[in-house]
Write a protein that holds these residues in place. Structure first.
Motif, PDB file in Angstrom:
ATOM      1  N   TYR A 199       0.885  -1.116  -0.079  1.00  0.00           N
ATOM      2  CA  TYR A 199       0.114  -0.007   0.219  1.00  0.00           C
ATOM      3  C   TYR A 199       0.949   1.074  -0.117  1.00  0.00           C
ATOM      4  CZ  TYR A 199      -4.657  -1.949   0.405  1.00  0.00           C
ATOM      5  OH  TYR A 199      -5.664  -2.516   0.262  1.00  0.00           O
ATOM      6  N   ARG A 200       2.008   1.231   0.753  1.00  0.00           N
ATOM      7  CA  ARG A 200       2.946   2.379   0.839  1.00  0.00           C
ATOM      8  C   ARG A 200       3.357   2.704  -0.678  1.00  0.00           C
ATOM      9  NH1 ARG A 200       6.378   0.685   3.948  1.00  0.00           N
ATOM     10  NH2 ARG A 200       6.065   1.802   5.870  1.00  0.00           N
ATOM     11  N   GLU A 201       3.818   1.651  -1.399  1.00  0.00           N
ATOM     12  CA  GLU A 201       4.391   2.073  -2.667  1.00  0.00           C
ATOM     13  C   GLU A 201       3.245   2.152  -3.726  1.00  0.00           C
ATOM     14  OE1 GLU A 201       6.768   1.609  -6.227  1.00  0.00           O
ATOM     15  OE2 GLU A 201       7.417   1.732  -4.099  1.00  0.00           O
ATOM     16  N   LEU A 202       2.096   1.735  -3.431  1.00  0.00           N
ATOM     17  CA  LEU A 202       0.857   2.037  -4.261  1.00  0.00           C
ATOM     18  C   LEU A 202       0.627   3.665  -4.435  1.00  0.00           C
ATOM     19  CD1 LEU A 202      -0.836   0.964  -6.793  1.00  0.00           C
ATOM     20  CD2 LEU A 202      -2.506   0.425  -4.751  1.00  0.00           C
ATOM     21  N   ALA A 203       0.544   3.906  -2.979  1.00  0.00           N
ATOM     22  CA  ALA A 203       0.251   5.494  -2.856  1.00  0.00           C
ATOM     23  C   ALA A 203       1.553   6.379  -3.455  1.00  0.00           C
ATOM     24  CB  ALA A 203       0.064   5.573  -1.261  1.00  0.00           C
ATOM     25  N   ALA A 204       2.786   5.809  -3.183  1.00  0.00           N
ATOM     26  CA  ALA A 204       3.665   6.775  -3.688  1.00  0.00           C
ATOM     27  C   ALA A 204       3.550   6.684  -5.276  1.00  0.00           C
ATOM     28  CB  ALA A 204       5.001   6.173  -3.224  1.00  0.00           C
TER      29      ALA A 204
ATOM     30  N   ALA B 247       2.863  14.955 -11.505  1.00  0.00           N
ATOM     31  CA  ALA B 247       3.025  14.980 -12.957  1.00  0.00           C
ATOM     32  C   ALA B 247       2.101  15.797 -13.429  1.00  0.00           C
ATOM     33  CB  ALA B 247       3.343  13.841 -13.393  1.00  0.00           C
ATOM     34  N   LEU B 248       0.570  15.483 -13.221  1.00  0.00           N
ATOM     35  CA  LEU B 248      -0.401  15.839 -13.844  1.00  0.00           C
ATOM     36  C   LEU B 248      -0.625  17.414 -13.471  1.00  0.00           C
ATOM     37  CD1 LEU B 248      -3.159  13.061 -13.637  1.00  0.00           C
ATOM     38  CD2 LEU B 248      -2.336  14.062 -15.737  1.00  0.00           C
TER      39      LEU B 248
ATOM     40  N   VAL C 208       9.072   8.432  -8.052  1.00  0.00           N
ATOM     41  CA  VAL C 208       8.354   7.940  -7.137  1.00  0.00           C
ATOM     42  C   VAL C 208       9.062   7.949  -5.652  1.00  0.00           C
ATOM     43  CG1 VAL C 208       7.197   5.736  -6.140  1.00  0.00           C
ATOM     44  CG2 VAL C 208       7.336   6.419  -8.673  1.00  0.00           C
ATOM     45  N   ARG C 209       8.343   8.471  -4.622  1.00  0.00           N
ATOM     46  CA  ARG C 209       9.103   8.846  -2.953  1.00  0.00           C
ATOM     47  C   ARG C 209       8.265   7.916  -2.246  1.00  0.00           C
ATOM     48  NH1 ARG C 209       8.468  15.323  -3.997  1.00  0.00           N
ATOM     49  NH2 ARG C 209       9.445  15.500  -6.026  1.00  0.00           N
ATOM     50  N   PRO C 210       8.425   6.419  -1.893  1.00  0.00           N
ATOM     51  CA  PRO C 210       7.801   5.889  -0.990  1.00  0.00           C
ATOM     52  C   PRO C 210       8.345   6.487   0.399  1.00  0.00           C
ATOM     53  CG  PRO C 210       8.977   4.355  -2.722  1.00  0.00           C
ATOM     54  CD  PRO C 210       9.266   5.875  -2.744  1.00  0.00           C
TER      55      PRO C 210
END
Length: 611
Positions: free
Chosen positions: A48-53, A61-62, A143-145
């Motif tokens: 979950y931490r990685e997916l949120a990051a 970016a958007l 990406v910044r976990p």
């Protein structure tokens, strides 16, 4: 096209702007269990931490590229974890996402991108975007976990969440918009499934692309993990072993996928699966019994849902319960009423058939048009417990409510059918067939196979005497996704007509009586077609298997499986025959990746060399 800004959204009735309810609930799950798995696949496990990051990286970016404000963001992402991260990132940025399958014909996707007027697209592929559309490639994101969460702009609860393109009755794909509050409430409708952090839930798709508009959130917003599975890549022969290896507890798929898995299971079962959820197509009693054979300890869940309404009914069948015939699509779910009407405003009596009408305060679907979103619902009569915000959606489904209050689904009242789990408007396919060079006119109708699957048959009147069914299918495959290409193309001298000149679809000839090939006479693949004796024997034997399964007569080395009318189901039957006759573990993906007879035979030879 005009972007669906708050000014073009339906009239607001909810709370003031704030965090997107879907994004906020996902953030709570990520905070409560950052190290819990969110996506489990053979290649990687994403927590979950990685997916949120990853989602935050998409958001940044958007916002850097486009700033704040609602607008469509097409997603052409094949990696399941990145696709889900992109969906969450778009929502957090205050925009709405549009899934576009990269496997679909390039011409179709370019047309949809142009119709959307999108200024930016998110992708994990190398392709170029048309026109002035900017490209965000997930491989280049920062990406910044573990870093503080990226804040997103405040959004209205009824701002658009996504647009999903389905087959359209006008001959063009139709975009259906859903808002954020309705999207979140649809997760609550699945409460009876009891999905929680200990669960691992299948995410089965046809070709590796995850549309991510409904079922993934039922898992992620309840802390569960998703287990992606691609039919074309992974097949079904090793499904049970794959489910066990991933620790799967909740199985979800279309019934057609389950039927194929049961057909090749050879008695293999798994006790891990506690829930088998079937939806998206009609569920027969035989499907429930097949699920019990594969998952002996599982409760079988049957749901009724649609792109416009989300889940509207849910029926649970415990392992030891009797299986009714027909199988009901269920009892009420939270926040939704279902009525059956003989005519607008006139309810049917118990057991009487009529049109299904869905009513809810969380029912605001709209159709994407060149003039902006067009609402698809109407205010409901001010009766019942749902209050003044309730709206009605008149479906194209027929049904009846039995004496126990359960809804029985009786099919469609319009030209929409489900093919391999996808919604298909036959008018769209008919329009595409009629546009093929050499076609004078055409009619497209659904038919049921021996395996209870629905496929499409096209009846074609040719103005070019050299036109063949293979040529028609080949032309269609350049503009239509595979599920829209008719598996049967019959050349007929004329189409039957009613007295008023309309095509009489009930009088169309039986598929067996049409002209289904028009192929030039040629010799089948035999030993004389190849220098090597073993290669020739394998080529001939595989050709015989194709001919038996497809009813195609002599098959030539260069013939394309899908141009001969092959489908995902017939591909599975071919692979099963090859596995049995040759004793090799041929992958289903081989037919999709290299669909010529010669190439498949070469794959069989390579497998034989390994044994």
């Amino acid at each position: 096209m005009t972007a669906a800004t708050p000014d073009t959204a339906p009239e607001r009735t909810g709370p003031p702007p704030g965090d997107c309810p879907v994004v906020a609930d996902f953030a709570r799950q990520a905070e409560a269990g950052p190290d819990r798995p969110a996506i489990v696949s053979p290649e990687e496990t994403v927590g979950y931490r990685e997916l949120a990051a990853r989602a935050d990286a998409v958001t940044r970016a958007l916002l850097d590229a486009r700033g704040e404000g609602s607008e469509p963001v097409p997603l052409m992402v094949l990696d399941p974890a990145w696709m889900l991260a992109a969906c969450l990132g778009v929502l957090k940025a205050g925009k709405f996402y549009v899934p576009l399958n990269p496997h679909h014909p390039d011409a179709r996707n370019r047309n949809l991108l142009t119709r959307l007027g999108a200024a930016v697209v998110v992708t994990d592929g190398p392709g170029q975007s048309p026109g002035q559309t900017a490209v965000i490639r997930v491989a280049n994101l920062d990406v910044r976990p573990g870093a503080p969460a990226t804040p997103g702009p405040a959004v209205e609860p009824d701002a658009w969440a996504y647009a999903l393109y389905t087959s359209g009755s006008t001959g063009l794909p139709k975009g259906i918009l859903q808002n954020r509050a309705d999207m979140r409430q649809n997760v609550d409708r699945h409460a009876a499934l009891g999905i929680g952090p200990e669960d691992r839930v299948t995410l089965i798709n046809a070709d590796g692309f995850v549309a991510a508009v409904s079922n993934p959130y039922t898992a992620l917003l309840n802390g569960a993990a998703l287990v992606p599975y691609s039919f074309q890549r992974d097949g079904v022969h090793d499904l049970i072993e794959r489910l066990d290896a991933a620790g799967t507890t909740v199985y979800y798929s279309f019934p057609s996928f389950l039927r194929q898995a049961a057909a090749v299971s050879e008695g293999r079962t798994t006790e891990r699966v506690r829930l088998a959820y079937l939806g998206g197509e009609s569920v027969h009693r035989s499907d429930v019994l097949a699920a019990r054979r594969l998952f002996p300890a599982a409760t079988v869940a049957v749901g009724l849902n649609s792109t416009e309404t989300g889940l509207t009914r849910l029926h649970l069948i415990p392992p030891d319960a009797e299986v009714p015939d027909p199988v009901p699509v269920g009892e009420p779910v939270p926040g939704v009423e279902v009525h059956v009407e003989a005519a607008p405003g006139r309810p049917t009596a118990t057991g009487e058939a009529g049109r299904i009408v869905v009513r809810s305060a969380h029912l605001h679907p709209a159709q994407w048009t060149d003039q902006g979103p067009r609402p698809l619902t109407e205010p409901a009569p001010q009766t019942g417990a749902l209050g003044p915000a309730a709206r009605d959606f008149r479906t194209g489904d027929r049904g009846r409510i039995d004496g126990s209050g359960r809804l029985i689904h009786l099919g469609r009242v319009d030209g929409m059918v489900k093919v391999r789990g996808y919604r298909v408007e036959t008018v769209e396919v008919e329009s595409a067939v009629s546009a093929v060079t050499g076609v004078a006119e055409a009619a497209v109708v659904p038919y049921e196979t021996e395996e209870h699957a629905t496929e499409l048959a096209a009846y074609v009147v040719a103005k070019d005497p050299d036109l063949t069914d293979a040529a028609v299918r080949g032309a269609l495959s350049e503009t239509l996704p595979a599920h829209l290409v008719p598996s049967s193309v019959l050349l007929v001298p004329r189409l039957p007509r009613t007295r008023n000149g309309k095509i009489d679809r009930k009088a169309l000839p039986d598929r067996a009586s049409g002209t289904a090939t028009g192929r030039p006479a040629a010799e089948p693949a035999t030993a004389s077609a190849a220098a090597d004796g073993l290669r020739a024997r394998v080529l001939a034997q595989v050709g015989e298997i194709w001919g038996d399964v497809l009813g195609a007569g002599p098959v030539l080395p260069g013939d394309d499986f899908f141009s001969l009318g092959g489908t995902s189901i017939s591909a599975l039957r071919v692979v099963s025959r090859i596995r049995k006759d040759f004793g090799v573990p041929l992958r289903l993906a081989v037919i999709f990746e290299t669909p010529s007879l010669e190439a498949v035979a070469e794959s069989v030879l390579r497998e034989l060399d390994r044994t």
